[in-house]
Write a protein that holds these residues in place. Structure first.
Motif, PDB file in Angstrom:
ATOM      1  N   LEU A   3       4.005  -1.567  -4.562  1.00  0.00           N
ATOM      2  CA  LEU A   3       3.562  -0.601  -5.571  1.00  0.00           C
ATOM      3  C   LEU A   3       2.084  -0.305  -5.411  1.00  0.00           C
ATOM      4  O   LEU A   3       1.648   0.844  -5.544  1.00  0.00           O
ATOM      5  CB  LEU A   3       3.850  -1.144  -6.976  1.00  0.00           C
ATOM      6  N   ALA A   4       1.295  -1.352  -5.087  1.00  0.00           N
ATOM      7  CA  ALA A   4      -0.146  -1.157  -4.927  1.00  0.00           C
ATOM      8  C   ALA A   4      -0.423  -0.215  -3.765  1.00  0.00           C
ATOM      9  O   ALA A   4      -1.216   0.731  -3.895  1.00  0.00           O
ATOM     10  CB  ALA A   4      -0.826  -2.504  -4.702  1.00  0.00           C
ATOM     11  N   VAL A   5       0.240  -0.467  -2.631  1.00  0.00           N
ATOM     12  CA  VAL A   5       0.008   0.396  -1.465  1.00  0.00           C
ATOM     13  C   VAL A   5       0.447   1.822  -1.782  1.00  0.00           C
ATOM     14  O   VAL A   5      -0.208   2.795  -1.408  1.00  0.00           O
ATOM     15  CB  VAL A   5       0.773  -0.145  -0.230  1.00  0.00           C
ATOM     16  N   TRP A   6       1.568   1.913  -2.511  1.00  0.00           N
ATOM     17  CA  TRP A   6       2.068   3.231  -2.913  1.00  0.00           C
ATOM     18  C   TRP A   6       1.034   3.948  -3.793  1.00  0.00           C
ATOM     19  O   TRP A   6       0.771   5.145  -3.625  1.00  0.00           O
ATOM     20  CB  TRP A   6       3.389   3.042  -3.660  1.00  0.00           C
ATOM     21  N   GLY A   7       0.426   3.184  -4.694  1.00  0.00           N
ATOM     22  CA  GLY A   7      -0.589   3.746  -5.574  1.00  0.00           C
ATOM     23  C   GLY A   7      -1.782   4.247  -4.772  1.00  0.00           C
ATOM     24  O   GLY A   7      -2.283   5.356  -5.004  1.00  0.00           O
ATOM     25  N   ILE A   8      -2.222   3.426  -3.810  1.00  0.00           N
ATOM     26  CA  ILE A   8      -3.361   3.827  -2.972  1.00  0.00           C
ATOM     27  C   ILE A   8      -3.019   5.114  -2.230  1.00  0.00           C
ATOM     28  O   ILE A   8      -3.832   6.047  -2.159  1.00  0.00           O
ATOM     29  CB  ILE A   8      -3.708   2.702  -1.980  1.00  0.00           C
ATOM     30  N   ARG A   9      -1.788   5.166  -1.726  1.00  0.00           N
ATOM     31  CA  ARG A   9      -1.356   6.345  -0.982  1.00  0.00           C
ATOM     32  C   ARG A   9      -1.420   7.582  -1.872  1.00  0.00           C
ATOM     33  O   ARG A   9      -1.901   8.636  -1.477  1.00  0.00           O
ATOM     34  CB  ARG A   9       0.067   6.124  -0.473  1.00  0.00           C
ATOM     35  N   LYS A  10      -0.929   7.421  -3.094  1.00  0.00           N
ATOM     36  CA  LYS A  10      -0.971   8.523  -4.063  1.00  0.00           C
ATOM     37  C   LYS A  10      -2.400   8.979  -4.287  1.00  0.00           C
ATOM     38  O   LYS A  10      -2.715  10.172  -4.284  1.00  0.00           O
ATOM     39  CB  LYS A  10      -0.378   8.029  -5.401  1.00  0.00           C
ATOM     40  N   PHE A  13      -6.362   8.618   8.051  1.00  0.00           N
ATOM     41  CA  PHE A  13      -6.401   8.351   6.606  1.00  0.00           C
ATOM     42  C   PHE A  13      -7.079   9.501   5.866  1.00  0.00           C
ATOM     43  O   PHE A  13      -6.800   9.754   4.705  1.00  0.00           O
ATOM     44  CB  PHE A  13      -7.154   7.051   6.325  1.00  0.00           C
ATOM     45  N   LYS A  14      -7.985  10.188   6.558  1.00  0.00           N
ATOM     46  CA  LYS A  14      -8.731  11.247   5.890  1.00  0.00           C
ATOM     47  C   LYS A  14      -8.026  12.599   5.955  1.00  0.00           C
ATOM     48  O   LYS A  14      -8.453  13.548   5.327  1.00  0.00           O
ATOM     49  CB  LYS A  14     -10.132  11.350   6.506  1.00  0.00           C
ATOM     50  N   GLY A  34      -0.826  12.227   8.832  1.00  0.00           N
ATOM     51  CA  GLY A  34      -1.811  11.871   7.827  1.00  0.00           C
ATOM     52  C   GLY A  34      -1.802  10.397   7.479  1.00  0.00           C
ATOM     53  O   GLY A  34      -1.699   9.543   8.354  1.00  0.00           O
ATOM     54  N   PHE A  35      -1.872  10.111   6.182  1.00  0.00           N
ATOM     55  CA  PHE A  35      -1.981   8.739   5.704  1.00  0.00           C
ATOM     56  C   PHE A  35      -0.808   7.893   6.188  1.00  0.00           C
ATOM     57  O   PHE A  35      -0.977   6.747   6.622  1.00  0.00           O
ATOM     58  CB  PHE A  35      -2.029   8.755   4.179  1.00  0.00           C
ATOM     59  N   ASP A  36       0.398   8.487   6.132  1.00  0.00           N
ATOM     60  CA  ASP A  36       1.589   7.733   6.524  1.00  0.00           C
ATOM     61  C   ASP A  36       1.506   7.294   7.977  1.00  0.00           C
ATOM     62  O   ASP A  36       1.797   6.139   8.314  1.00  0.00           O
ATOM     63  CB  ASP A  36       2.840   8.589   6.329  1.00  0.00           C
ATOM     64  N   LEU A  37       1.105   8.208   8.847  1.00  0.00           N
ATOM     65  CA  LEU A  37       1.010   7.859  10.262  1.00  0.00           C
ATOM     66  C   LEU A  37      -0.056   6.783  10.457  1.00  0.00           C
ATOM     67  O   LEU A  37       0.135   5.846  11.246  1.00  0.00           O
ATOM     68  CB  LEU A  37       0.683   9.110  11.085  1.00  0.00           C
TER      69      LEU A  37
END
Lengths: 675, 301
Positions: free
Chosen positions: A536-543, B44-45, B211-214
Motif C-alpha cells: 500500500l505504501a509503494v502504491w501510495g508513493i506511485r500515486k 521516475f520523473k 514511466g514510474f512503473d518501468l
C-alpha cells in the motif's frame, strides 16, 4: 432442541413444495442456515473440547446407534456448514434463469438440503450401518443436484458415471465394515477400534487400505479420480463449488476417521498415502494446465489439492509411526487447515466460473477474454482465489502449505537413507505442484479476464457484473481466506484439539530434533500484515509521484504492426504449448486436423481435445474389452419372438433335463464302481 | 538490518558493473557504472502511457513485483547478523513471496493483449517453474547438513563442521548463480540486449510499461541481482567477523557482477527449446549437493 429443529425442517420442506419457484431458493437458504446454526453450535463446543454424544435407543436393524461429535467431526462440520451456506446463497441467485422448471427446482433444493444433512450425519454417526445409509443418501442426493440439467446428454452421462463410481466406493466401504462386523458381531465404530487392537498391525493395515480405496474414490485420489473431472463441469456452478469444496472432503474425513480408529502400522500407511498423494497432486495439476474448459480445469485442481491434503495426512501418519510428535502435528494440522482452505478458494473459483458462464454462455477459455472490464468484482475474486490456490503469501493457501513443508523438513532431521530419498521426492512433488499451479492459474486468469474478447462475434450485451446477492457469498469466502492468511494462529489454535485426537495416544520420542515452525507462524502474522502495508505504501508513493505527470492512453504497442485485432492475442493453447510438448509422454491429447495440400488450399480446421491417460487405461480400455466380449453374444438378441420363445423352452427344458442327466450320470458312476 | 543496507548499496553498482564489463570486453568505452541508476531516476520523473486494453492489474503489478522482492530481501541474513525477518522455514517464505511477484509480472504482461508479451509471459512462467526445485533441494540439503531451517542459522553454522562444506559451497554457488540468471532473465537463458522481440523473455513482457512503473521494474531487477549475490556471499562469510565480512561481501558481489558480464560477452543464448533441459540439469546439480551432504553426514554407511 432436536424436536425444534425437526419441526422447522418439516415445515420448510412443506413450504418448499408449495411456494412459487422464485421463492424456493429463499426457503432452501432458510433450511440450510437453520441446519448450519444447530449443528455449528454443537460443533463449536466440541471443537473447544466438550465432546457431544448421544445414544439413540436400539432399533431392530441397527442396534444402539451412537452419535458423537468430537473435535475432528466438529472441524469438518464447520467447514461443511460454511461452504453449504455460501453455496445456497449463491445458488439462489444463480438458479433464477431456471425459474420455469418448477418441479426440477423443488427436487434440486430438497436434494441440496438432504446432501447437507447427510454430510453432517456422516461426520457424527458412530455406527457402520447408519454410516453407510447416510453415505448412500449423500451419494444419491449429490447425484440429483449434479444432474439438474438432465435434459442435456452430457450432464446425464457424467452424472451416471459419478453414480456408478460412488457405488464402487460404497462397495469397498461395505467390504471393510462387514468384515469387522462378521468378526466382532457389532456395527459400532468402537468395535473396529477394539478389533484392530487385538489383531497384528498388518491386519489393520489391510483393513485400512480397503477403507482407503473406498474413501479415496470419493476424495478423488489418482487413480480413482476419473469421475471428478466429468461431474464437476456439468453441474450448476454452486453445486460444482460444494462438490469440490466439501463433498469430496468427506472422503478425507473418512480416511482421517479410520486413521483414528484402526490400529495399523502407521508408518506403512503413511508411506502409501504419501506416494498416492504426490502422484495425485502432480498428475492433477499437470492435466489441469491443458484443459480448455474452465470448470474442468478447476476440477483437475481439486485432484491436485486433495493430493496436497493427502501429503499432509501421509506426513502426519509417518510422524505417528516413527514417534516424531512435531512432524505428526504439522502434517495433520496442515492437512486439516488445507481442507478448510481448499473448500474456501475452490468454491470461490467455481462461483466465479459460474458468473463467467452466466454472462458469456461458454466455458471454453479460448472464446473468452477481457471480462475484467465488464465484471471487475468477479475478476478480483477469481484473482484472490487463484493466488490462494497457488499457495502464495499473504493468503491462506500459503499457511497450510507452509505447515506441510514444515512437516517434511522436520522429518529430514531424523530420517534414514530411504526416508531421505522419499523426502526428496516429496519436496520435489510439492514444489512442482506449486510451480505448475502458478503456470496454470496465470493462464486461466489472464485468458479469461485479461486482454480483449477472443471471439467478438459471440460477445453480447449480456456480459455484465452479477447481482449483489450472487457476489456476496463470494466476498464471504474471500474475506475468510484473507483472515486466515493474516491471522493463522487463531485457526491453528482451533486445530489443537482435532490434532490432539491423533497424537494423544502415541508415545513420542522426545529426543528427536525439532524445529519450531509453529512459532514461525506467529511471525508470518506480522510479516503478511507488513507486506500488505508495504504494498500500500509503494502504491501510495506511485500515486503521489504520478499525480503531476502526463498520463496518456494509447493502443498496445504492437512492435510496429498497426492493425492489431483480438485474434492476434496469445491463446490458452499457445500459452501452454512449450509445456505440452515437454509433458507429452504423460498427457494424451486427441488431435483433429486436416493437412494443407495444393496451391489453393480449402478451408482447414484444427481441433485438440485433452483427455486423461489414466482414465483411458483404467476405464476406457477395459470397458472396450468387456464390450467386445458382449459382442459375441449379440446374435442372441435378434428381435424374433419365435427365438425368444425357443430360449424359454430351452431354459425350461434344461432346468428339467440337467438334474435328470446328473442323476443318471451318478447312477452310472455308482454302477461302474460296483464292477 | 545490515543485510538490507548492504544489498541496497550493492544494487546501486551491480548492473553498472555488468554493463561496464560487457563494454570493456567488446572493446567499447561504455557508460559509467551508475548509468542504470540514473536511468531509473529519469524514468521516475517521466509520465506514463497505458494501453487501452489494460486494467487495474497492469497498474498494481509493478508495485507488487517490487514489494515482493523487497520482502524477500528482508529475509536474507548477512553472515552472523540476522535479516530483519528470520524464522524457521523462512526460505520457503522467500521462494513463495518471489513467486507472488512473478505471478503478477506474468498477468500484467498478459493484460496488454499483445501477442509478443504473451509469448514472454508464457516462457517466463515455464522457466521460473523449472528453477524452483533446484532451490528447494539446495536449501533442504543445507538444512540437513546444519540441522536448521532458517537462512540465518543455516548460513551461520554452515562451515562449523569440516572443510568439505566449502566444496559444497562452490557447487551451491553455481546453482545460485544460475538461478539468479534465470530469475533475472539473463544469458544463457535470455538475452536482454537482443533486437528481436520474438527471442526475448523478460524484456518483451515489459514492452508496454513506462514511466514510474518501468522504473520500479528495472530497480526490482537490480535488487534481485544484489539479493542473489548476497545469498552467494553468505555461503562463504558465515563466521567471519564484520571487519572481514563486509569487504568479502563487496568482493563477492563484484566478482559475481563481472562474471555475469563475462558470461554475457562470450556465450550465446540457448535455443528456447533447450532451456528447459538446461534448467532441469540445474536440479540434478542440487541433487549432487544433496548426495554430498549425505556423504559428509555418513548416511550411506
Amino acid at each position: 432442541m432436536i424436536y425444534l429443529y425437526l419441526a422447522i425442517l418439516l415445515s420448510a420442506i412443506t413450504a418448499l413444495l408449495f411456494v412459487k419457484s422464485t421463492a424456493k431458493g429463499m426457503v432452501a437458504v432458510t433450511m440450510v442456515v437453520v441446519t448450519s446454526l444447530f449443528s455449528s453450535i454443537i460443533a463449536m463446543t466440541a471443537l473447544v473440547g466438550n465432546e457431544f454424544q448421544i445414544l439413540l435407543a436400539g432399533t431392530i436393524p441397527f442396534g444402539e446407534v451412537s452419535l458423537k461429535i468430537d473435535a475432528l467431526s466438529a472441524w469438518f462440520i464447520l467447514v461443511i456448514n460454511f461452504t453449504m451456506i455460501t453455496g445456497v446463497i449463491y445458488g439462489k441467485s444463480y438458479m433464477k434463469p431456471y425459474a420455469k422448471q418448477r418441479t426440477n427446482l423443488t427436487m434440486h433444493w430438497l436434494s441440496y438440503n438432504l446432501l447437507h444433512i447427510s454430510l453432517i450425519l456422516i461426520c457424527s454417526v458412530q455406527n457402520a450401518m447408519v454410516f453407510l445409509i447416510s453415505w448412500e443418501a449423500m451419494a444419491l442426493s449429490a447425484f440429483i443436484v449434479v444432474i439438474f440439467e438432465s435434459y442435456k446428454a452430457d450432464t446425464l452421462k457424467a452424472g451416471i458415471n459419478y453414480l456408478i463410481q460412488s457405488h464402487v466406493s460404497i462397495l469397498f466401504l461395505m467390504l471393510g465394515f462387514i468384515f469387522v462386523a462378521v468378526k466382532t458381531g457389532s456395527y459400532d465404530f468402537n468395535a473396529i477400534a477394539e478389533f484392530s487392537h487385538q489383531q497384528p498391525a498388518m491386519a489393520g493395515t489391510v483393513l485400512f487400505l480397503s477403507f482407503f480405496i473406498g474413501f479415496g474414490i470419493k476424495a478423488g485420489f489418482v487413480p480413482f479420480h476419473t469421475w471428478l473431472p466429468h461431474a464437476h463441469p456439468v453441474a450448476p456452478s454452486h453445486v460444482s463449488g460444494i462438490m469440490s469444496g466439501v463433498v469430496i472432503k468427506i472422503g478425507i474425513y473418512g480416511i482421517l476417521r479410520m486413521v483414528l480408529l484402526i490400529n495399523a502400522d502407521y508408518a506403512t500407511i503413511g508411506y502409501i498415502i504419501l506416494f498416492i498423494s504426490i502422484i495425485s497432486g502432480v498428475y492433477g495439476v499437470a492435466l489441469a494446465i491443458i484443459q480448455h474448459n474452465l470448470k474442468k480445469l478447476l476440477a483437475y485442481h481439486s485432484i491436485e489439492n486433495i493430493g496436497i491434503i493427502g501429503i499432509g495426512i501421509g506426513i502426519g501418519c509417518i510422524g505417528l509411526g516413527t514417534g516424531n510428535e512435531l512432524m505428526a502435528t504439522l502434517g495433520f494440522m496442515g492437512a486439516l487447515l488445507h481442507t478448510l482452505n481448499h473448500s474456501l478458494f475452490k468454491s470461490l473459483l467455481f462461483y466465479s466460473a459460474g458468473n463467467v458462464y452466466q454472462s458469456a454462455h461458454t466455458m471454453n477459455v479460448e472464446r473468452l477474454g477481457g471480462l475484467i472490464k465488464k465484471m471487475p468484482h468477479t475478476a478480483f475474486l477469481f484473482l484472490i482465489g487463484a493466488l490462494a490456490i497457488c499457495g502464495l503469501p499473504p493468503l491462506n493457501g500459503f499457511i497450510s502449505e507452509f505447515l506441510i513443508y514444515g512437516g517434511i523438513y522436520d522429518w529430514l532431521f531424523s530420517a534414514d537413507l530411504i526416508s531421505l530419498i522419499i523426502i526428496t521426492f516429496s519436496i520435489l512433488g510439492l514444489v512442482a505442484i506449486g510451480g505448475l499451479a502458478i503456470f496454470c492459474f496465470t493462464k486461466a486468469f489472464s485468458i479469461v479476464f485479461l486482454g480483449t474478447n477472443r471471439s467478438p462475434s459471440t460477445s453480447s450485451e449480456s456480459e455484465s457484473e452479477m447481482s449483489f446477492w450472487q457476489l456476496f457469498p463470494m466476498y464471504m469466502a474471500g474475506a475468510l481466506m484473507i483472515v486466515i492468511g493474516l491471522f493463522p494462529s487463531v485457526f491453528l489454535n482451533l486445530l489443537i484439539k482435532p490434532v490432539a485426537l491423533f497424537t494423544s495416544d502415541i508415545v513420542f520420542n522426545p529426543n528427536l530434533p525439532q524445529m519450531g515452525t509453529l512459532d514461525s507462524l506467529q511471525k508470518i502474522n506480522w510479516v503478511s500484515a507488513g507486506f500488505i502495508l508495504f504494498i500500500l505504501a509503494v502504491w501510495g508513493i506511485r500515486k503521489l509521484v504520478n499525480r503531476s505527470k502526463v498520463i496518456a492512453i494509447a493502443p498496445t504497442w504492437g512492435c510496429g504492426y498497426c492493425q492489431p485485432n483480438s485474434k492476434i492475442q496469445y491463446t490458452a493453447n499457445s500459452f501452454v504449448r512449450t509445456y505440452t510438448k515437454l509433458a507429452k509422454p504423460v498427457l494424451f491429447i486427441e488431435k483433429d486436423e486436416t493437412e494443407i495440400t495444393g496451391i489453393f488450399p480449402s478451408k482447414k480446421h484444427y481441433k485438440t481435445h485433452p483427455y486423461d491417460n489414466i482414465e483411458r487405461i483404467l476405464i476406457d480400455i477395459p470397458l472396450k474389452k468387456v464390450a467386445a466380449i458382449r459382442e459375441w453374444f449379440v446374435f442372441l438378441q435378434n428381435g424374433r419372438l419365435q427365438r425368444y420363445i425357443l430360449y424359454g423352452i430351452i431354459f425350461i427344458a434344461s432346468v428339467i433335463v440337467i438334474p435328470v442327466l446328473i442323476d443318471s450320470f451318478l447312477i452310472i458312476l455308482q454302477f461302474l464302481n460296483h464292477l | 538490518m545490515l543485510s538490507l543496507v548492504l544489498i541496497l548499496i550493492a544494487s546501486f553498482f551491480f548492473t553498472g558493473i555488468i554493463i561496464r564489463t560487457k563494454s570493456i570486453s567488446s572493446g567499447r568505452k561504455g557508460p559509467g557504472i551508475f548509468q542504470p541508476v540514473k536511468d531509473v531516476w529519469r524514468l521516475f520523473k517521466k509520465g506514463s502511457v497505458y494501453s487501452e486494453t489494460t486494467s487495474f492489474v497492469f497498474q498494481i503489478a509493478p508495485v507488487i513485483y517490487f514489494s515482493s522482492v523487497v520482502m524477500a530481501i528482508l529475509v536474507v541474513p548477512f553472515g552472523s547478523t540476522k535479516g530483519i525477518i528470520s524464522f524457521d522455514g523462512d526460505f520457503i517464505f522467500f521462494a513463495y513471496v518471489l513467486a507472488l511477484g512473478k505471478f503478477f509480472s506474468i498477468i500484467s504482461a498478459m493484460d496488454t493483449g499483445s501477442s509478443f508479451e504473451g509469448m514472454g509471459a508464457s516462457r517466463e512462467a515455464l522457466y521460473s517453474m523449472f528453477a524452483e526445485p533446484a532451490f528447494f533441494i539446495l536449501m533442504g540439503s543445507f538444512a540437513l547438513l546444519t540441522g536448521h531451517t532458517s537462512f540465518f542459522e543455516i548460513f551461520s553454522t554452515l562451515h562449523l563442521g569440516s572443510y568439505i562444506t566449502y566444496a559444497l559451497g562452490i557447487m551451491a554457488t553455481f546453482v545460485l548463480v544460475m538461478i539468479a540468471m534465470i530469475e533475472n532473465s539473463r544469458m544463457p537463458i535470455d538475452d536482454p540486449k537482443t533486437h528481436l522481440e520474438l527471442t526475448m523473455v523478460h524484456e518483451v513482457m515489459i514492452l508496454d510499461n513506462s514511466g514510474f512503473d518501468l522504473g520500479l521494474i528495472l530497480s526490482t531487477g537490480y535488487l534481485k541481482f544484489a539479493m542473489y549475490g548476497t545469498l552467494i556471499a553468505n555461503l562463504y562469510i558465515g563466521e567471519l567477523s564484520l571487519l572481514y565480512a563486509i569487504p568479502a561481501f563487496f568482493f563477492i558481489q563484484f566478482a559475481f557482477a563481472v562474471s555475469v558480464g563475462i558470461i554475457e560477452s562470450f556465450m550465446a543464448r540457448y535455443r528456447m527449446s533447450h532451456n528447459p533441459q538446461f534448467i532441469f540439469a540445474l536440479s540434478s546439480v542440487s541433487l549432487l549437493i544433496f548426495l554430498g551432504v549425505l556423504l559428509v553426514l555418513g548416511k550411506f554407511v
